[in-house]
Design a protein around this motif. Structure first.
Motif, PDB file in Angstrom:
ATOM      1  N   ALA A   1       0.829  -1.207   0.000  1.00 30.19           N
ATOM      2  CA  ALA A   1       0.000   0.000   0.000  1.00 30.19           C
ATOM      3  C   ALA A   1       0.860   1.251   0.000  1.00 30.19           C
TER       4      ALA A   1
ATOM      5  N   TYR B   1       3.908   0.584  -6.216  1.00 31.26           N
ATOM      6  CA  TYR B   1       3.296  -0.547  -6.897  1.00 31.26           C
ATOM      7  C   TYR B   1       2.099  -0.116  -7.718  1.00 31.26           C
ATOM      8  N   GLY B   2       1.993  -0.689  -8.897  1.00 36.07           N
ATOM      9  CA  GLY B   2       0.802  -0.459  -9.697  1.00 36.07           C
ATOM     10  C   GLY B   2      -0.357  -1.242  -9.132  1.00 36.07           C
ATOM     11  N   TYR B   3      -1.525  -0.838  -9.509  1.00 37.39           N
ATOM     12  CA  TYR B   3      -2.730  -1.473  -9.005  1.00 37.39           C
ATOM     13  C   TYR B   3      -3.305  -2.412 -10.040  1.00 37.39           C
TER      14      TYR B   3
ATOM     15  N   PHE C   1      -7.008  -3.726 -10.987  1.00 41.37           N
ATOM     16  CA  PHE C   1      -8.420  -3.456 -10.719  1.00 41.37           C
ATOM     17  C   PHE C   1      -9.285  -4.633 -11.122  1.00 41.37           C
TER      18      PHE C   1
ATOM     19  N   TYR D   1      -3.809   5.534 -16.358  1.00 44.56           N
ATOM     20  CA  TYR D   1      -4.633   4.355 -16.566  1.00 44.56           C
ATOM     21  C   TYR D   1      -5.446   4.534 -17.844  1.00 44.56           C
TER      22      TYR D   1
ATOM     23  N   PHE E   1      -3.705  -0.363 -15.860  1.00 46.71           N
ATOM     24  CA  PHE E   1      -2.530   0.418 -15.512  1.00 46.71           C
ATOM     25  C   PHE E   1      -1.619   0.581 -16.733  1.00 46.71           C
TER      26      PHE E   1
ATOM     27  N   MET F   1       3.691   4.342 -14.428  1.00 41.95           N
ATOM     28  CA  MET F   1       3.923   5.037 -13.165  1.00 41.95           C
ATOM     29  C   MET F   1       5.166   5.897 -13.330  1.00 41.95           C
TER      30      MET F   1
END
Lengths: 114, 111
Positions: free
Chosen positions: A97, A101-103, A105, B36, B45, B48
């Protein structure tokens, strides 16, 4: 499939009902999130869980009650909702968290409150 | 007030065109910026970005961050109809890992 599974995909509920949304991931991620996406509004972060502990509650009304029994499962319990709560509810997970880090979904649950 | 602003809100182009999407931000203790792509439901994604001036590239998509001017751009070259989607920008900031999304740019690519 993204690896994050949300059920149900669609839900219609009355304002006096009680229902729950479920999110499940087996990616080995330790953090899980609930988001709300309303029409014409940015995606809103609702809750953050890290290692089963809630670390963030973004001023969400108490009619939304999250539960995280383990790192793989996240629930959103709903009761006495309002029509304005109709939205797409997205679950996400990440390895940790923090911002590194990418998420991932899920596909979301489309909730309609009548 | 912390905010993330994307522009334009919507964009219609034809296949083969190149597009540039913008995301500007004003937040406390910026940590990172994420792009995104959202088609129908689940955002995918893309990138970043944490460091200024370093371009990230994936196929026809590329993105770069300017931490001095507080913005990022997402470029898509040789657009295809499959690029039609809402492109979301999100910023992580502050020590509590707060995250704020922009309203998104709706891109429509016509044949």
């Amino acid at each position: 499939e993204t690896g994050v599974t949300q059920t149900p995909r669609h839900l219609v509920m009355g304002m006096t009902n009680k229902k729950s949304l479920k999110c499940e991931q087996h990616l080995g991620h330790n953090a899980m999130y609930w988001y709300k996406q309303s029409a014409k509004k940015p995606l809103e972060l609702m809750f953050v869980y890290n290692f089963k502990e809630q670390t963030e509650n973004n001023s969400v009304p108490s009619r939304f009650s999250p539960e995280c029994p383990n790192s793989s499962h996240l629930f959103l319990h709903l009761h006495t909702l309002q029509p304005e709560d109709s939205a797409l509810y997205l679950c996400a997970s990440s390895r940790g968290a923090d911002f590194n880090y990418g998420y991932t979904f899920g596909s979301g649950t489309r909730l309609t409150v009548v | 007030e912390d905010k993330v602003v994307q522009s334009p809100l919507s964009l219609v182009v034809h296949e083969g065109d190149t597009v540039t999407l913008n995301c500007s931000y004003e937040v406390t203790n910026f940590r990172s910026l994420l792009w995104y792509k959202q088609e129908k439901k689940a955002p995918t994604f893309l990138f970043m970005l944490t460091s200024s001036g370093i371009e990230k590239k994936s196929g026809r998509l590329s993105s770069i961050l300017d931490k001095k001017e507080l913005f990022s751009i997402l470029n898509i070259t040789a657009t295809q109809t499959g690029d039609s989607a809402v492109y979301l920008c999100a910023v992580f900031y502050d020590n509590n890992n707060d995250m704020r999304f922009g309203a998104g740019t709706r891109l429509t690519v016509k044949p």
